[in-house]
Design a protein around this motif. Structure first.
Motif, PDB file in Angstrom:
ATOM      1  N   LEU A   1       0.722  -1.496   0.335  1.00  0.00           N
ATOM      2  CA  LEU A   1      -0.002  -0.166   0.144  1.00  0.00           C
ATOM      3  C   LEU A   1       0.788   1.110   0.390  1.00  0.00           C
ATOM      4  N   ALA A   2       2.664   0.886   0.814  1.00  0.00           N
ATOM      5  CA  ALA A   2       2.946   2.095   0.456  1.00  0.00           C
ATOM      6  C   ALA A   2       3.851   2.570  -0.446  1.00  0.00           C
ATOM      7  N   GLY A   3       3.722   1.014  -1.105  1.00  0.00           N
ATOM      8  CA  GLY A   3       4.729   1.234  -2.590  1.00  0.00           C
ATOM      9  C   GLY A   3       5.918   0.880  -2.280  1.00  0.00           C
ATOM     10  N   GLU A   4       5.925   0.238  -0.786  1.00  0.00           N
ATOM     11  CA  GLU A   4       7.683  -0.225  -0.337  1.00  0.00           C
ATOM     12  C   GLU A   4       7.946  -1.448  -0.933  1.00  0.00           C
ATOM     13  N   LEU A   5       7.604  -2.182  -0.974  1.00  0.00           N
ATOM     14  CA  LEU A   5       7.891  -3.689  -2.018  1.00  0.00           C
ATOM     15  C   LEU A   5       7.947  -3.352  -2.234  1.00  0.00           C
ATOM     16  N   PRO A   6       9.343  -3.694  -3.170  1.00  0.00           N
ATOM     17  CA  PRO A   6      10.114  -3.980  -4.354  1.00  0.00           C
ATOM     18  C   PRO A   6      10.519  -5.193  -4.916  1.00  0.00           C
ATOM     19  N   ILE A   7      10.416  -5.109  -5.959  1.00  0.00           N
ATOM     20  CA  ILE A   7       9.875  -6.215  -7.415  1.00  0.00           C
ATOM     21  C   ILE A   7      11.521  -6.512  -6.814  1.00  0.00           C
ATOM     22  N   VAL A   8      12.441  -7.758  -6.796  1.00  0.00           N
ATOM     23  CA  VAL A   8      13.366  -7.930  -6.662  1.00  0.00           C
ATOM     24  C   VAL A   8      13.585  -8.480  -8.434  1.00  0.00           C
ATOM     25  N   GLY A   9      14.921  -7.772  -9.225  1.00  0.00           N
ATOM     26  CA  GLY A   9      15.651  -8.589 -10.577  1.00  0.00           C
ATOM     27  C   GLY A   9      14.252  -8.256 -11.495  1.00  0.00           C
ATOM     28  N   ASP A  10      14.223  -9.951 -11.987  1.00  0.00           N
ATOM     29  CA  ASP A  10      12.780  -9.961 -12.274  1.00  0.00           C
ATOM     30  C   ASP A  10      11.802 -10.980 -11.796  1.00  0.00           C
TER      31      ASP A  10
ATOM     32  N   VAL B   1       2.573  -8.697  -6.680  1.00  0.00           N
ATOM     33  CA  VAL B   1       2.431  -7.387  -6.314  1.00  0.00           C
ATOM     34  C   VAL B   1       2.185  -6.118  -6.812  1.00  0.00           C
ATOM     35  N   PRO B   2       2.133  -6.410  -8.194  1.00  0.00           N
ATOM     36  CA  PRO B   2       1.842  -5.400  -8.799  1.00  0.00           C
ATOM     37  C   PRO B   2       0.110  -5.379  -8.700  1.00  0.00           C
ATOM     38  N   TYR B   3      -0.169  -6.578  -8.850  1.00  0.00           N
ATOM     39  CA  TYR B   3      -2.042  -6.802  -8.888  1.00  0.00           C
ATOM     40  C   TYR B   3      -2.259  -6.570  -7.422  1.00  0.00           C
ATOM     41  N   LEU B   4      -1.365  -6.884  -6.413  1.00  0.00           N
ATOM     42  CA  LEU B   4      -2.244  -6.603  -5.471  1.00  0.00           C
ATOM     43  C   LEU B   4      -1.882  -4.696  -4.961  1.00  0.00           C
ATOM     44  N   ALA B   5      -1.266  -4.330  -5.429  1.00  0.00           N
ATOM     45  CA  ALA B   5      -1.165  -2.917  -5.672  1.00  0.00           C
ATOM     46  C   ALA B   5      -1.827  -2.077  -6.199  1.00  0.00           C
ATOM     47  N   GLY B   6      -2.692  -2.982  -7.166  1.00  0.00           N
ATOM     48  CA  GLY B   6      -3.932  -2.038  -8.307  1.00  0.00           C
ATOM     49  C   GLY B   6      -5.459  -2.291  -7.889  1.00  0.00           C
ATOM     50  N   ILE B   7      -5.353  -4.146  -6.821  1.00  0.00           N
ATOM     51  CA  ILE B   7      -6.401  -3.812  -6.139  1.00  0.00           C
ATOM     52  C   ILE B   7      -6.695  -2.737  -4.968  1.00  0.00           C
ATOM     53  N   LEU B   8      -5.377  -2.244  -3.968  1.00  0.00           N
ATOM     54  CA  LEU B   8      -5.660  -1.634  -2.752  1.00  0.00           C
ATOM     55  C   LEU B   8      -5.226   0.403  -3.652  1.00  0.00           C
ATOM     56  N   ASP B   9      -5.292   0.635  -4.974  1.00  0.00           N
ATOM     57  CA  ASP B   9      -5.081   1.368  -5.599  1.00  0.00           C
ATOM     58  C   ASP B   9      -3.601   2.132  -4.706  1.00  0.00           C
ATOM     59  N   ALA B  10      -3.045   1.400  -5.020  1.00  0.00           N
ATOM     60  CA  ALA B  10      -1.682   1.828  -4.292  1.00  0.00           C
ATOM     61  C   ALA B  10      -0.059   2.093  -5.700  1.00  0.00           C
ATOM     62  N   PRO B  11       0.615   2.702  -5.432  1.00  0.00           N
ATOM     63  CA  PRO B  11       1.316   3.064  -6.273  1.00  0.00           C
ATOM     64  C   PRO B  11       2.549   1.505  -6.951  1.00  0.00           C
ATOM     65  N   LEU B  12       2.483   1.586  -7.964  1.00  0.00           N
ATOM     66  CA  LEU B  12       3.650   0.499  -9.160  1.00  0.00           C
ATOM     67  C   LEU B  12       4.545   0.098  -8.143  1.00  0.00           C
TER      68      LEU B  12
END
Length: 309
Positions: A192-201, A244-255
């Protein structure tokens, strides 16, 4: 049937107790906190005060209850996980030391079957789709390796008791209310805070599992299927770059942003690299076929929408 649930007030314990009581079983359920005992009683079970690392208490509780089946859900994962290794320390001890005591008490009590919680996210990188025979990541770095070794030690104790039917449920990453991937949970909050990054690929394939499906698997394992190990997760291993992006979309969070594996290892720990970019997909065919287990949420996509609706 007399069923003893070790860890009866956790995220899985409470709904499992309700389900078992609803099926007519005589259920005893433990908590290490006396304040939780009235909760157990309200669920319809016999409350038992027990610290899973107190060998005398474990023996007394199990021998007194004389259970036909024990379900071991004991963990210590309710606190914050900022330091991954320290967060797992007590759970690792419950897996190794606690399971040893529990199995000894089960044997003394004449218990017929023990169903034990383990993890499906511990397979060697690069091993392809993982089934129950895939090699565990025993030499994984740091906290990954120590957690895998503790889980495997517990599994061997459960499966190696000659007079007891040992059933190991290797659960995926749980999501739902009360979990880290649930409303207010650590992971959901970070997304929700945009603080969970995607690692590498973001190629690590998470075995995700709705809490209700984890409970139904345990219910089935109480009196179905033969001894052995069962992978328990949904039908769609989820790449980190997808869920992670899918959940961000549900939560209206930053990509989510992307970071390199090197940066992730330095800032977040080796586990972030393993889970986010290396974890192989796992399959659940054995649990479906031999336990007769069916999923309410075969895909994390529909499950996430239900949880965060």
């Amino acid at each position: 049937m007399r069923v003893f649930v070790a860890g009866g007030t956790g995220v899985l314990g409470r709904p499992l107790v309700v389900a078992l009581v609803g099926r007519g079983h005589q259920v005893s359920a433990t908590s290490q906190r006396s304040a939780n005992l009235p909760i157990v009683a309200a669920l319809g079970a016999r409350p038992v005060l027990m610290d899973g690392l107190d060998a005398a208490a474990v023996r007394h509780a199990i021998v007194e209850a004389q259970p036909e089946v024990i379900v071991n859900l004991m963990t210590a994962l309710s606190g914050p996980s900022a330091d991954y290794g320290k967060w797992l320390d007590v759970t690792n001890r419950l897996r190794s030391e606690g399971t040893k005591t529990l199995m000894s008490a089960a044997d003394e009590a004449g218990t017929r079957r023990v169903v034990a919680q383990s993890a499906s996210f511990m397979t060697e990188p690069g091993s392809g789709p993982a089934d129950e025979s895939s090699p565990p990541y025993l030499d994984g770095p740091g906290a990954i390796g120590s957690h895998v070794r503790a889980n495997i030690a517990a599994e061997e104790l459960v499966l190696g008791a000659p007079e007891i039917e040992g059933v190991v449920l290797r659960y995926g990453f749980l999501y739902g209310h009360g979990t880290s991937i649930g409303p207010g949970g650590d992971i959901a909050t970070a997304v929700l805070a945009g603080e969970l990054p995607i690692v590498g690929d973001g190629a690590g394939r998470y075995p995700l599992l709705h809490v209700s499906d984890a409970v139904s698997a345990a219910v089935r394992a109480v009196d179905h299927g033969g001894p052995g190990v069962y992978n328990v997760m949904d039908d769609e291993p989820a790449a980190q770059a997808e869920w992670v992006p899918y959940l961000a979309g549900i939560l209206d969070a930053p990509l989510p942003r992307r970071i390199s594996p090197e940066e992730a290892a330095k800032k977040l720990g080796e586990q972030a690299v393993y889970y986010g970019n290396q974890l192989p997909p796992a399959v659940n065919a054995k649990a479906k076929a031999e336990l007769g287990w069916t999923l309410e949420y075969p895909s994390w996509r529909e499950g996430f929408r239900q949880v965060f609706a």
